[in-house]
Scaffold this motif. Structure first.
Motif, mmCIF file in Angstrom:
data_model
loop_
_atom_site.group_PDB
_atom_site.id
_atom_site.type_symbol
_atom_site.label_atom_id
_atom_site.label_comp_id
_atom_site.label_asym_id
_atom_site.label_seq_id
_atom_site.Cartn_x
_atom_site.Cartn_y
_atom_site.Cartn_z
ATOM 1 N N ASP A 1 9.656 -9.659 0.255
ATOM 2 C CA ASP A 1 9.526 -10.111 1.627
ATOM 3 C C ASP A 1 9.134 -9.123 2.580
ATOM 4 O O ASP A 1 8.147 -9.106 3.344
ATOM 5 C CB ASP A 1 10.773 -11.014 2.283
ATOM 6 C CG ASP A 1 10.641 -11.159 3.695
ATOM 7 O OD1 ASP A 1 9.848 -12.158 4.244
ATOM 8 O OD2 ASP A 1 11.365 -10.382 4.483
ATOM 9 N N ILE A 2 9.570 -7.889 2.394
ATOM 10 C CA ILE A 2 9.311 -6.737 3.172
ATOM 11 C C ILE A 2 7.776 -6.462 2.894
ATOM 12 O O ILE A 2 7.240 -5.963 3.655
ATOM 13 C CB ILE A 2 10.440 -5.495 2.770
ATOM 14 C CG1 ILE A 2 11.760 -5.824 3.374
ATOM 15 C CG2 ILE A 2 9.865 -4.270 3.146
ATOM 16 C CD1 ILE A 2 12.840 -4.917 3.097
ATOM 17 N N ASP B 1 13.686 -3.914 13.482
ATOM 18 C CA ASP B 1 12.543 -4.747 13.438
ATOM 19 C C ASP B 1 11.488 -4.299 12.334
ATOM 20 O O ASP B 1 10.984 -3.383 12.413
ATOM 21 C CB ASP B 1 11.668 -4.841 14.751
ATOM 22 C CG ASP B 1 10.631 -6.016 14.678
ATOM 23 O OD1 ASP B 1 10.169 -6.252 13.655
ATOM 24 O OD2 ASP B 1 10.333 -6.324 16.031
ATOM 25 N N VAL B 2 11.576 -4.706 11.135
ATOM 26 C CA VAL B 2 10.747 -4.417 10.150
ATOM 27 C C VAL B 2 9.233 -4.507 10.435
ATOM 28 O O VAL B 2 8.543 -3.624 10.161
ATOM 29 C CB VAL B 2 11.248 -5.398 8.847
ATOM 30 C CG1 VAL B 2 10.025 -5.002 7.771
ATOM 31 C CG2 VAL B 2 12.456 -5.215 8.482
ATOM 32 N N ASP B 3 8.749 -5.669 11.103
ATOM 33 C CA ASP B 3 7.303 -5.875 11.119
ATOM 34 C C ASP B 3 6.846 -4.624 12.111
ATOM 35 O O ASP B 3 5.944 -3.944 12.030
ATOM 36 C CB ASP B 3 7.159 -7.113 12.098
ATOM 37 C CG ASP B 3 7.528 -8.345 11.124
ATOM 38 O OD1 ASP B 3 7.058 -8.279 9.911
ATOM 39 O OD2 ASP B 3 7.856 -9.411 11.371
ATOM 40 N N ALA C 1 1.837 1.696 9.245
ATOM 41 C CA ALA C 1 2.164 3.142 8.590
ATOM 42 C C ALA C 1 1.162 3.250 7.800
ATOM 43 O O ALA C 1 0.690 2.406 6.764
ATOM 44 C CB ALA C 1 3.711 2.691 7.906
ATOM 45 N N ASP C 2 1.206 4.594 7.386
ATOM 46 C CA ASP C 2 0.449 4.819 6.161
ATOM 47 C C ASP C 2 0.955 4.605 4.666
ATOM 48 O O ASP C 2 0.399 4.605 3.642
ATOM 49 C CB ASP C 2 -0.095 6.496 6.292
ATOM 50 C CG ASP C 2 -1.133 6.563 7.443
ATOM 51 O OD1 ASP C 2 -1.937 6.320 7.293
ATOM 52 O OD2 ASP C 2 -0.449 7.136 8.487
ATOM 53 N N ALA C 3 2.333 4.820 4.744
ATOM 54 C CA ALA C 3 3.281 4.673 3.646
ATOM 55 C C ALA C 3 4.588 4.166 3.995
ATOM 56 O O ALA C 3 4.851 4.526 4.993
ATOM 57 C CB ALA C 3 3.263 6.137 2.697
ATOM 58 N N VAL C 4 5.041 3.254 3.186
ATOM 59 C CA VAL C 4 6.482 2.799 3.489
ATOM 60 C C VAL C 4 7.446 3.182 2.397
ATOM 61 O O VAL C 4 7.064 2.717 1.119
ATOM 62 C CB VAL C 4 6.351 1.167 3.636
ATOM 63 C CG1 VAL C 4 7.716 0.625 3.776
ATOM 64 C CG2 VAL C 4 5.500 1.086 4.829
ATOM 65 N N LEU C 5 8.301 3.892 2.552
ATOM 66 C CA LEU C 5 9.459 4.005 1.538
ATOM 67 C C LEU C 5 10.683 3.099 1.727
ATOM 68 O O LEU C 5 11.142 2.893 2.644
ATOM 69 C CB LEU C 5 10.070 5.440 1.648
ATOM 70 C CG LEU C 5 9.215 6.606 1.355
ATOM 71 C CD1 LEU C 5 8.018 6.979 2.243
ATOM 72 C CD2 LEU C 5 10.055 8.148 1.309
ATOM 73 N N LEU C 6 11.017 2.581 0.521
ATOM 74 C CA LEU C 6 11.956 1.682 0.413
ATOM 75 C C LEU C 6 13.288 2.161 -0.225
ATOM 76 O O LEU C 6 13.028 2.791 -1.458
ATOM 77 C CB LEU C 6 11.500 0.473 -0.424
ATOM 78 C CG LEU C 6 10.326 -0.296 0.103
ATOM 79 C CD1 LEU C 6 10.033 -1.450 -0.875
ATOM 80 C CD2 LEU C 6 10.254 -0.840 1.261
#
Length: 421
Positions: A125-126, A67-69, A75-80
């Motif tokens: 989208d993410i 579940d992406v949401d 989150a403080d940071a999101v790594l893709l």
């Protein structure tokens, strides 16, 4: 501190986990969420990740979710680090361009464009989901093609910085040749993602003396061998090009080479099968040696350093990142994304000044930047004509007949990933 990794089911994730565990004082993660739609892979990778943390005494909690949401919330940071279409799509990117004598590679040329078209809409989208749950979160993009993806994020108003492991790889290799600590080596690194040159190598920081001539004089053979380029090319340039410049400087020879061996995607796919089998072993509690052949060396160290600086937890004051040009290279649009040394802190990344570039490099940078602009338009808005124009503009394609043929092939091989096709 909470971090989320989208694409956390990647077989490369244990390298990232190992870096988080070893460098926990630099980046004290309390919760790490691995997000991936592939539940079977995610279970295997997540299990190994927890065992690595436990063995190294990391107190942080590791959560897995599809579940992406939920994964990016707070989150403080999101790594893709995602790959739309997986290794199967990559295999196509690396093969069908060869049919018309063009380089088949997953991040540049026609294959790189195909990856951008598949990837940009998904990443945007993410990013919108991240913005809805936590507009203050930083997005760190390691998803290729990094320059185009980062530009898409920045143009959409997201707090984003792009990251590549090419520079840190050079830093570590040069440090070993010079017998100094990696932190002592500062690179004058300039260009675009996967289109860069080391125009200087300094000890101690950006004000240090340039020892690149000495490095090449004493270790030129080793440098050239690592680049898979002739020593004469490096000597004539007087700089160290990224190994991705092989696709430009030795295009026809590389095409012939690629035609005579299995694609890199096929090699990686087989490697991934072996790695996933290893990850399922409950006694494994460290990254296996085979992972070193997977690619992305030193990514974990670079990711930790960048995240720590962006989140105000230390980190190196200067780092090579992908960020907005904003006049740094005056021959490019301000909103172009370049890969250079930058001062990085909680407010973002600010490129250090770059001396005037030789036209030999500036011309190619300008050409590929124009392609990237057209590629981004095609990725965001779709349409066969936009794809054709991007291919026609790319210096690895450039001919009308090739651009036509490659456009047809690209659409045919990627139709399931292109909403407009």
């Amino acid at each position: 501190m909470k971090l989320a990794v989208v694409g956390g089911g990647s077989t490369y994730t244990p390298e990232l986990i190992d870096g988080f565990a070893r460098l926990r004082d630099t980046l004290p993660i309390e919760e790490l969420v691995l997000v991936d739609p592939a539940a079977d892979r995610l279970e295997l990778v997540g299990g190994l990740a927890r065992r690595i943390f436990a063995k190294q005494g990391h107190p942080g909690r590791i959560v897995t979710t599809s579940d992406v949401d939920a994964g990016v919330a707070d989150a403080d940071a999101v790594l893709l680090q995602l790959r739309v279409g997986g290794q199967a799509a990559r295999n196509q990117d690396e093969t069908w361009p060869l049919e018309c004598g063009c380089v088949g590679q997953e991040t540049t040329g026609a294959g790189g464009l195909a990856k951008a078209l598949r990837t940009v809409p998904v990443v945007l989208d993410i990013a919108e989901r991240v913005r809805r749950t936590n507009p203050n979160a930083w997005i760190i993009d390691f998803t290729n093609p990094v320059g185009i993806v980062t530009r898409a994020l920045l143009q959409a108003g997201h707090k984003a910085v792009g990251l590549c492991n090419v520079a840190i790889g050079f830093q570590r290799k040069f440090a070993k040749l010079l017998d100094v600590a990696p932190g002592e080596v500062h690179l004058d690194h300039v260009g675009l993602n996967h289109l860069t040159w080391e125009t200087g190598v300094r000890l101690g920081g950006p004000e240090g003396a340039d020892i690149l001539p000495k490095l090449l004089a004493e270790h030129g053979d080793a440098v050239a061998e690592d680049l898979r380029m002739p020593r004469a090319v490096v000597d004539r340039l007087g700089v160290v090009p990224s190994y991705y410049l092989r696709y430009y400087y030795q295009h026809d020879a590389v095409v012939e080479e690629l035609r005579t061996k299995p694609s890199r995607a096929a090699e990686v796919a087989e490697m991934e099968k072996q790695l996933l089998a290893m990850y399922g072993d409950p006694s494994l509690d460290e990254k296996p040696e085979l992972l070193a052949k997977r690619g992305g060396a030193f990514y974990s160290e670079a990711a930790v350093d960048l995240a720590a600086s962006l989140l105000g937890n230390g980190g190196s004051p200067y780092q090579v990142v992908n960020t907005v040009n904003n006049g740094t290279l005056p021959f490019l649009p301000d909103d172009a994304v370049i890969e250079v040394q930058a001062a990085v802190d909680g407010s973002g990344a600010r490129p250090l000044p770059v001396p005037q570039l030789d036209p030999l490099y500036a011309g190619l940078i300008a050409n590929v930047t124009a392609y990237e602009d057209l590629a981004l338009r095609a990725a965001v808005h779709g349409g066969r004509e936009r794809v054709f124009k991007a291919l026609l503009a790319h210096p690895l394609v450039g001919q009308y007949a090739y651009a036509e043929q490659l456009t047809d092939s690209l659409v045919a091989h990627n139709r399931e990933h292109l909403a407009w096709a």
